[in-house]
Design a protein around this motif. Structure first.
Motif, PDB file in Angstrom:
ATOM      1  N   SER A  77      50.900  49.843  30.303  1.00 43.97           N
ATOM      2  CA  SER A  77      50.764  49.929  28.836  1.00 43.97           C
ATOM      3  C   SER A  77      51.776  50.918  28.254  1.00 43.97           C
ATOM      4  O   SER A  77      51.512  51.572  27.244  1.00 43.97           O
ATOM      5  CB  SER A  77      49.343  50.345  28.424  1.00 43.97           C
ATOM      6  N   ARG A  79      54.650  50.173  26.929  1.00 45.62           N
ATOM      7  CA  ARG A  79      55.218  49.545  25.730  1.00 45.62           C
ATOM      8  C   ARG A  79      56.736  49.707  25.623  1.00 45.62           C
ATOM      9  O   ARG A  79      57.309  49.554  24.560  1.00 45.62           O
ATOM     10  CB  ARG A  79      54.500  50.052  24.476  1.00 45.62           C
ATOM     11  N   GLY A  92      51.520  45.436  23.435  1.00 46.11           N
ATOM     12  CA  GLY A  92      50.398  46.325  23.727  1.00 46.11           C
ATOM     13  C   GLY A  92      49.097  45.804  23.154  1.00 46.11           C
ATOM     14  O   GLY A  92      48.046  45.863  23.807  1.00 46.11           O
ATOM     15  N   ASP A  96      45.666  44.431  25.309  1.00 49.31           N
ATOM     16  CA  ASP A  96      44.289  44.884  25.119  1.00 49.31           C
ATOM     17  C   ASP A  96      43.345  43.703  24.926  1.00 49.31           C
ATOM     18  O   ASP A  96      42.231  43.685  25.466  1.00 49.31           O
ATOM     19  CB  ASP A  96      44.204  45.823  23.910  1.00 49.31           C
ATOM     20  N   HIS A 214      41.243  51.252  26.170  1.00 51.38           N
ATOM     21  CA  HIS A 214      42.211  50.695  27.120  1.00 51.38           C
ATOM     22  C   HIS A 214      41.579  50.333  28.462  1.00 51.38           C
ATOM     23  O   HIS A 214      42.235  49.713  29.304  1.00 51.38           O
ATOM     24  CB  HIS A 214      43.365  51.665  27.320  1.00 51.38           C
TER      25      HIS A 214
END
Length: 408
Positions: A77, A79, A92, A96, A214
């Protein structure tokens, strides 16, 4: 990317958002070149484009498998792919959504369930985390090596300033940072007090919500966000001009409150306002450079300092160059390493859930940081600091502590 959502995802908030993100992707593969896990594993499904295909398949009705879950779990994650993407794909957010759906379909073995339950229930609660860390330090030699890395001794924080300054800003104290590096927030408070700004900590504010969210517990994460908004709102109405973040991971999440709570009629407007007022400490001090230079009482360190910009600062918040420019303006020889755009492997709970990949990324990052010839490393996020420190005797801290020392 042509997308045909399965019926259960059509006309839902997650489905509509995921479809819009998927349709923005043009399959170019630029993201793959800057993906840390693809660089390590060389598997298309361990890069952003491959994971996008996996999520697309699930949202179109194909059953998720443990293999699907593994490839999504391996994502940091970080990004970085968003910074590289020419089409502006919001990977991102898609990740999720995908992780939540896959978690509901696949489940997990008992060991993984308990591990994740412990992380999302203990870490966000300071009243559980603080005594656990204190106990861990007492028995540190007896702990497994993986836990010894996380349970490191810390110096006591300096004094918190008295208050009474002309301007007021709020400070998110956070959940793990006050115990793992208590001097960071007190350093920020002392520096801003010298600039006539009082930092105020709202007593009921806590975890920003990132840990639960997350880990696919979206409801728990959103509850954390609502609690913070309730804690901050009276102080914002009383005139606090900003919400200051000293951990870039928290800042990245709080700046998303407006989006994440957009469909909550009781919180949407407040969440949007909170996101608007949230600023990383580098954004605040960048605007106060002249005042800092006037206050400088101590020569900057003679040895060069290596700055590790966290992914949550440079890729999520899109803040690049401010810390380096700020430190150089104060006379610090600050250096970036060769792969400064790549993740160090910390990534929130990733270093605990994916230790092998995490350590490979950490060791590569440390080798490049040490190659700068720096005497110390500074970063902007508690997770990165702790993770890097676990692999080197070189001191690792927050850049705000360096300025605090210079102004002392």
């Amino acid at each position: 990317m042509q997308t045909n959502l399965a019926e259960q995802f059509k006309n839902t908030a997650d489905g509509d958002e995921a479809e819009a993100i998927l349709r923005a992707c043009v399959h170019c593969g630029f993201c793959t070149a800057t993906c840390p896990t693809y660089q390590l594993l060389g598997d298309e499904l361990d890069g952003p484009r491959g994971r996008i295909y996996l999520i697309k398949q699930v949202l179109e009705g194909q059953a998720a498998t443990e293999r699907t879950q593994l490839h999504l779990d391996r994502c940091l994650s970080c990004r970085n792919c968003e910074s590289t993407c020419p089409s502006g794909v919001q990977y991102g957010r898609l990740l999720d959504i995908g992780r939540k759906v896959v978690e509901q379909q696949v489940g997990r073995p008992a060991r993984q369930r308990y591990q994740r339950l412990l992380l999302k229930e203990a870490l966000p609660r300071a009243w559980l985390f603080r005594p656990a860390m204190k106990m861990g330090r007492m028995v540190r030699p007896l702990l497994p090596a993986a836990l010894q890395e996380k349970v490191q001794p810390v110096p006591a924080p300096g004094p918190w300033p008295r208050g009474g300054q002309a301007r007021k800003m709020l400070l998110l104290d956070g959940c793990v940072q006050p115990e793992m590096a208590p001097n960071i927030n007190s350093s920020a408070a002392r520096i801003l007090a010298a600039l006539d700004v009082e930092l105020v900590v709202a007593p009921r504010a806590g975890c920003c919500g990132a840990i639960r969210y997350h880990l696919a517990d979206h409801d728990g994460g959103l509850d954390d966000m609502r609690r913070n908004i309730d804690a901050w709102w009276p102080l914002l109405e009383a005139g606090a001009e900003a919400i200051v973040m000293t951990a870039s991971g928290c800042g990245a999440t709080v700046k998303e409150y407006g989006h994440l709570l957009r469909d909550d009629p009781a919180y949407a407007a407040k969440a949007h306002r909170v996101s608007e007022l949230t600023r990383d400490i580098s954004e605040i001090l960048y605007d106060e450079q002249a005042g800092l230079q006037a206050l400088l009482k101590q020569r900057p360190p003679a040895e060069p300092v290596a700055f590790h910009p966290p992914c949550t600062l440079q890729h999520a918040q899109r803040i690049r160059g401010k810390v380096e420019e700020l430190l150089r303006g104060l006379g610090v020889d600050v250096r970036l390493c060769a792969d400064s755009h790549l993740c160090c492997g910390s990534a929130g709970t990733y270093s605990l859930l994916q230790p092998e990949l995490s350590h490979q990324l950490r060791d590569r990052k440390l080798a490049n940081l040490q190659a700068t010839g720096a005497a110390r490393i500074v970063s902007a996020n508690i997770g990165c600091q702790s993770h890097l420190q676990s692999g080197t005797p070189m001191p690792v801290g927050h850049w705000i502590e360096l300025i605090d020392q210079m102004l002392a």
